[in-house]
Write a protein that holds these residues in place. Structure first.
Motif, short mmCIF file in Angstrom:
data_model
loop_
_atom_site.label_atom_id
_atom_site.label_comp_id
_atom_site.label_asym_id
_atom_site.label_seq_id
_atom_site.Cartn_x
_atom_site.Cartn_y
_atom_site.Cartn_z
N ASP A 167 -4.58 7.88 14.43
CA ASP A 167 -3.24 7.30 14.30
C ASP A 167 -2.59 7.47 12.76
N ILE A 168 -1.27 7.59 12.74
CA ILE A 168 -0.41 7.88 11.48
C ILE A 168 0.63 6.69 11.43
N GLU A 169 0.44 6.15 10.25
CA GLU A 169 1.33 4.96 9.80
C GLU A 169 2.44 5.62 8.88
N ILE A 170 3.83 5.62 9.17
CA ILE A 170 4.94 6.11 8.27
C ILE A 170 5.58 5.00 7.61
N ALA A 171 5.23 4.82 6.30
CA ALA A 171 5.87 3.60 5.50
C ALA A 171 7.04 4.00 4.87
N THR A 172 7.99 3.34 4.88
CA THR A 172 9.15 3.62 4.12
C THR A 172 9.60 2.51 2.95
N GLU A 173 10.67 2.64 2.22
CA GLU A 173 10.87 1.83 1.26
C GLU A 173 11.07 0.35 1.58
N GLU A 174 11.33 -0.02 2.87
CA GLU A 174 11.72 -1.33 3.47
C GLU A 174 10.46 -2.06 3.73
N LEU A 175 9.28 -1.35 3.74
CA LEU A 175 8.08 -1.87 4.10
C LEU A 175 7.13 -2.31 3.12
N ASP A 176 6.69 -3.82 3.10
CA ASP A 176 5.57 -4.04 2.21
C ASP A 176 4.61 -4.47 3.31
N HIS A 177 3.36 -4.02 2.94
CA HIS A 177 2.29 -4.32 3.65
C HIS A 177 0.84 -4.54 2.99
N GLN A 178 -0.01 -4.89 3.88
CA GLN A 178 -1.44 -5.12 3.13
C GLN A 178 -2.33 -4.70 4.47
N PRO A 179 -2.90 -3.40 4.15
CA PRO A 179 -3.92 -3.09 5.33
C PRO A 179 -5.30 -3.54 5.17
N VAL A 180 -5.68 -4.23 6.19
CA VAL A 180 -7.02 -4.87 6.09
C VAL A 180 -7.97 -4.02 7.33
N ALA A 181 -9.08 -3.51 6.91
CA ALA A 181 -10.08 -2.41 7.85
C ALA A 181 -10.58 -3.65 8.84
N ASP A 182 -10.88 -2.92 9.85
CA ASP A 182 -11.46 -3.59 10.95
C ASP A 182 -13.03 -4.05 10.67
N LEU A 183 -13.33 -5.23 11.14
CA LEU A 183 -14.56 -5.43 11.12
C LEU A 183 -15.26 -4.34 11.83
N GLY A 184 -16.88 -4.04 11.33
CA GLY A 184 -17.63 -3.27 12.25
C GLY A 184 -17.86 -1.69 11.58
N GLU A 185 -16.74 -1.18 11.21
CA GLU A 185 -16.90 0.09 10.61
C GLU A 185 -16.23 0.15 9.41
N ASP A 186 -16.55 0.89 8.16
CA ASP A 186 -15.72 1.30 7.29
C ASP A 186 -14.51 2.03 7.67
N CYS A 187 -13.43 1.89 6.91
CA CYS A 187 -12.03 2.79 7.35
C CYS A 187 -11.90 3.81 6.31
N ILE A 188 -11.80 4.98 6.74
CA ILE A 188 -11.44 6.13 5.75
C ILE A 188 -10.25 6.58 6.33
N CYS A 189 -9.22 6.67 5.22
CA CYS A 189 -7.88 7.28 5.56
C CYS A 189 -7.53 8.23 4.71
N LEU A 190 -6.54 8.84 5.01
CA LEU A 190 -5.92 10.22 4.09
C LEU A 190 -4.45 9.61 3.80
N ALA A 191 -3.84 9.58 2.58
CA ALA A 191 -2.57 8.98 2.39
C ALA A 191 -1.95 9.91 1.33
N ALA A 192 -0.57 10.12 1.56
CA ALA A 192 0.55 10.89 0.98
C ALA A 192 1.34 10.05 0.49
N THR A 193 1.97 10.22 -0.71
CA THR A 193 3.10 9.35 -1.18
C THR A 193 3.95 10.73 -1.97
N ASP A 194 5.39 10.28 -1.76
CA ASP A 194 6.30 11.22 -3.04
C ASP A 194 6.71 10.10 -3.80
N ALA A 195 6.35 8.95 -4.14
CA ALA A 195 6.79 8.20 -5.23
C ALA A 195 5.59 7.31 -5.37
#
Ligand SMILES: [Zn+2]
Length: 220
Positions: free
Chosen positions: A174-202
């Motif tokens: 899955d891919i999440e597209i966050a913009t300037e309007e979004l404030d968020h706090q991602p929390v990894a699921d229990l069970g397996e470590d979460c590995i993500c690739l994240a790109a930002t332009d600011a």
């Protein structure tokens, strides 16, 4: 792999197809496409549109001998041509990282040089040009990433495990597209470590004081 629910937008696919994305975003898009049949099909449709546009252009003559010169250069480069900068989507996947990403990391998970960013979270900044920042995130199962907002766009692709934030639940692929309007706090699921690739332009906008102090040192 679980079914992919969160996909790329048409805007991102079109810009990728046109070669107009910052390098870090291109890498995230290419990596998602390598995992997602649906987005690959949509991307190929945009490629076809681009091809039709090129076909419709009135040709401009090149200088005499340019065809022979080009062929000679291709011969000279031969089989040891260096890696191109624009990542190409492929469907091959061995290990956690799809092929476009392995080319940047220089291998799979074992090749990553992680740095701690606090709270058990680790990251590895990947080398791209200055138009964007791209990093791998390793979030231990059940752990939260510091609460943050965005000055520009942030693309986050899940490569292993899953996380939940204020928007939804994001599983592998899955891919999440966050913009300037979004404030968020991602929390990894229990069970397996979460590995993500994240790109930002600011740069990100952290709310907590400690992450704000640490930010310049972490390069995020
Ligand atoms: Zn997709």
């Amino acid at each position: 792999m679980t079914e992919i629910k969160h996909h790329l937008t048409d805007d991102l696919l079109m810009a990728y197809s046109a070669g107009a994305l910052p390098e870090g975003f291109s890498l995230v898009v290419a990596t998602h496409i390598s995992l997602c049949d649906e987005c690959r099909a949509r991307m190929l449709a945009f490629d076809a549109v681009g091809g039709a546009v090129v076909d419709d252009l009135s040709p401009v003559a090149l200088s005499e001998g340019s065809f022979a010169e080009t062929l000679a250069r291709i011969d000279a480069v031969g089989a040891d041509a260096g890696a191109e900068t624009a990542p190409e989507p492929t469907t091959a996947r061995s290990g956690v990282f799809p092929t476009p990403l392995q080319a940047y990391v220089g291998g799979d998970l074992e090749a990553v040089r992680w740095r701690r960013v606090g709270g058990g979270v680790r990251q590895a900044v990947l080398r791209v040009d200055r138009s964007s920042r791209v990093r791998l995130l390793h979030i231990p199962a059940g752990t939260a990433v510091p609460d943050h907002g965005h000055r520009g766009t942030e693309l986050t692709l899940v490569l292993q495990g899953a996380f939940r934030d204020e928007v939804d639940h994001f599983g592998t692929g899955d891919i999440e597209i966050a913009t300037e309007e979004l404030d968020h706090q991602p929390v990894a699921d229990l069970g397996e470590d979460c590995i993500c690739l994240a790109a930002t332009d600011a740069p990100l906008r952290f709310h907590g004081l400690l992450p704000r102090i640490a930010q310049p040192f972490l390069g995020i």
